[in-house]
Enzyme design. Structure first.
Site, mmCIF file in Angstrom:
data_model
loop_
_atom_site.group_PDB
_atom_site.id
_atom_site.type_symbol
_atom_site.label_atom_id
_atom_site.label_comp_id
_atom_site.label_asym_id
_atom_site.label_seq_id
_atom_site.Cartn_x
_atom_site.Cartn_y
_atom_site.Cartn_z
ATOM 1 C CE LYS A 1 32.374 43.025 38.280
ATOM 2 N NZ LYS A 1 33.029 42.448 37.110
ATOM 3 N N GLY A 2 32.140 43.134 44.512
ATOM 4 C CA GLY A 2 32.616 42.487 45.736
ATOM 5 C C GLY A 2 34.009 41.916 45.595
ATOM 6 N N GLY B 1 40.581 49.853 47.429
ATOM 7 C CA GLY B 1 41.451 48.673 47.396
ATOM 8 C C GLY B 1 42.511 48.725 48.485
ATOM 9 C CG ASP B 2 45.069 51.967 48.353
ATOM 10 O OD1 ASP B 2 45.222 51.123 47.462
ATOM 11 O OD2 ASP B 2 45.206 53.190 48.169
ATOM 12 N N GLY C 1 35.549 45.687 42.620
ATOM 13 C CA GLY C 1 34.739 46.900 42.675
ATOM 14 C C GLY C 1 33.383 46.638 43.285
ATOM 15 C CB SER D 1 39.189 44.046 45.238
ATOM 16 O OG SER D 1 40.066 44.725 44.378
HETATM 17 N N1 LIG Z 1 31.022 50.938 43.846
HETATM 18 C C1 LIG Z 1 31.235 50.153 44.916
HETATM 19 N N2 LIG Z 1 30.209 49.733 45.685
HETATM 20 C C2 LIG Z 1 30.424 48.952 46.758
HETATM 21 N N3 LIG Z 1 31.619 48.510 47.170
HETATM 22 C C3 LIG Z 1 32.667 48.893 46.436
HETATM 23 C C4 LIG Z 1 32.553 49.731 45.275
HETATM 24 N N4 LIG Z 1 33.780 49.943 44.777
HETATM 25 C C5 LIG Z 1 34.617 49.277 45.589
HETATM 26 N N5 LIG Z 1 33.970 48.636 46.582
HETATM 27 C C6 LIG Z 1 34.546 47.816 47.661
HETATM 28 O O1 LIG Z 1 35.937 48.071 47.753
HETATM 29 C C7 LIG Z 1 36.684 46.926 47.360
HETATM 30 C C8 LIG Z 1 37.922 47.334 46.577
HETATM 31 O O2 LIG Z 1 37.557 48.008 45.409
HETATM 32 P P1 LIG Z 1 38.291 47.828 43.997
HETATM 33 O O3 LIG Z 1 38.125 46.440 43.534
HETATM 34 O O4 LIG Z 1 37.786 48.918 43.149
HETATM 35 O O5 LIG Z 1 39.810 48.042 44.425
HETATM 36 P P2 LIG Z 1 41.038 48.651 43.599
HETATM 37 O O6 LIG Z 1 40.720 48.631 42.149
HETATM 38 O O7 LIG Z 1 42.248 47.962 44.053
HETATM 39 O O8 LIG Z 1 41.038 50.149 44.144
HETATM 40 P P3 LIG Z 1 42.236 51.178 44.402
HETATM 41 O O9 LIG Z 1 43.515 50.513 44.039
HETATM 42 O O10 LIG Z 1 41.897 52.334 43.521
HETATM 43 O O11 LIG Z 1 42.147 51.531 45.835
HETATM 44 C C9 LIG Z 1 35.700 46.050 46.585
HETATM 45 O O12 LIG Z 1 36.024 44.685 46.634
HETATM 46 C C10 LIG Z 1 34.396 46.343 47.320
HETATM 47 O O13 LIG Z 1 34.312 45.597 48.521
HETATM 48 MG MG LIG Z 2 44.218 48.719 43.989
#
Ligand SMILES: Nc1ncnc2c1ncn2[C@@H]1O[C@H](COP(=O)(O)OP(=O)(O)OP(=O)(O)O)[C@@H](O)[C@H]1O
Ligand SMILES: [Mg+2]
Length: 312
Positions: A225-226, A252-253, A223, A221
């Site tokens: 960016k997808g 992410g969860d 953020g 993942s």
């Molecule tokens: N600002 C955003 N805009 C659009 N989609 C987002 C955004 N932030 C997160 N996402 C969506 O959520 C998914 C997971 O986010 P991220 O990569 O931040 O996970 P993470 O860092 O494991 O989060 P966490 O562990 O805090 O739950 C991304 O791949 C995207 O699809």
């Molecule tokens: Mg995470």
């Protein structure tokens, strides 16, 4: 059965304050308490998809009882091991005036040797062939960093599938045992590879090489960016959906929950990624630590499908 493991859960206490002043007495405009921890968040989202889970890990102290009540109310099967120590409370300060979010997280309780043994005994007895085990989040402070590795091996020996959402040493140890699915974010993957940042190409390459080693599904993942999804058959790129961001907590969860749901429903690789992206988007469009609903996810699904392309 889908079994989620949260070894260091927390009561998330969110306080909304209009302009925090450090060193002064502040008054909260509103307070909410949510049970949390990565595995529990996965259980919550799966429940909203209509999928039952069994949640385990450690719970103890003053908030053990309200925590268990809440699991019960949500319809999440509670098989947490009772411990002597105190389950932590994590404080989230939402400052509306300054538009800041400040988190204060406790380390969590110490777990005794006997309590770990009790958990491992339960785990060995419970995990069966065909189950999906989700090992998610950090470990309590005194637990050996190789525990996820051991739990991965035990579950695989039983014929269960293992999903890992962890970082640092616990992730490293788990990867040695080749879990079936992982969902690192790009920072966690970079750190695993000993790098500060990764380019898109490097992520694709790293995901492919993890699949070659024997991890069947790698979802990275990124953020806003997808995300990038690699399997033995293909690599797909999901471009981030444009959503109004209310809270990125648990995005992410939620994606991990989608990955598990897709596995259970035997969705294709591109559908798996579309669902994961739609669920991530729904999660960020949802306030606080609340789980997104299935209707929220449905709303983003068509857009998510359009934003997926295969990487050749
Ligand atoms: N600002 C955003 N805009 C659009 N989609 C987002 C955004 N932030 C997160 N996402 C969506 O959520 C998914 C997971 O986010 P991220 O990569 O931040 O996970 P993470 O860092 O494991 O989060 P966490 O562990 O805090 O739950 C991304 O791949 C995207 O699809
Ligand atoms: Mg995470």
């Amino acid at each position: 059965m889908i079994i989620t493991v949260t070894l260091n859960p927390a009561m998330d206490k969110t306080m909304v304050i209009d302009g925090i002043e450090i060193g002064e007495v502040n008054r909260a405009d509103s307070i909410r308490n949510d049970i949390g921890g990565k595995g529990i968040n996965v259980s919550k989202v799966l429940k909203s998809f209509g999928t039952d889970t069994l949640a385990t890990g450690f719970l103890g102290g003053m908030i053990e009882e309200p925590f268990r009540k809440e699991l019960n109310r949500m319809g999440i099967k509670d098989q947490f091991i009772s411990i002597q120590g105190n389950t932590r409370t994590n404080i989230k300060l939402v400052d509306r005036k300054n538009e800041t979010n400040t988190d204060i997280n406790e380390p969590g309780p110490l777990i005794s040797g006997g309590e770990i043994e009790k958990f491992i005994g339960f785990y060995k007895e419970t995990v069966k062939k065909g189950d999906i085990v989700v090992l998610a989040g950090g470990l309590p402070p005194n637990i050996s960093q190789d525990l996820y590795g051991r739990l991965t091996r035990m579950a695989k020996d039983k014929g269960a599938l293992v999903v890992i959402d962890a970082e640092g040493e616990p992730l490293k140890h788990a990867l040695v045992e080749l879990p079936d699915m992982i969902k690192p974010n790009e920072k966690e993957l970079a750190s695993y590879l000993g790098k500060a940042v990764l380019t898109e190409e490097e992520i694709v390459q790293a995901a492919r090489s993890l699949v070659e080693k024997g991890i069947q599904k790698v979802l990275v993942s990124r953020g806003e960016k997808g995300s990038i999804f690699a399997t033995e058959r293909s690599v797909f790129m999901g471009i981030g959906l444009e959503v109004e961001v209310k809270s990125t907590v648990g995005a992410g969860d939620s994606m991990v929950a989608a990955l598990v749901f897709a596995e259970k429903e035997k969705l294709s690789d591109s559908e798996t990624l579309a669902l994961a992206q739609a669920t991530g988007a729904a999660a960020v469009a949802t306030e606080g630590t609340e789980a997104c609903t299935r209707e929220d996810v449905e709303r983003y699904l068509a857009d998510a499908r359009e934003k997926i392309k295969e990487v050749r």
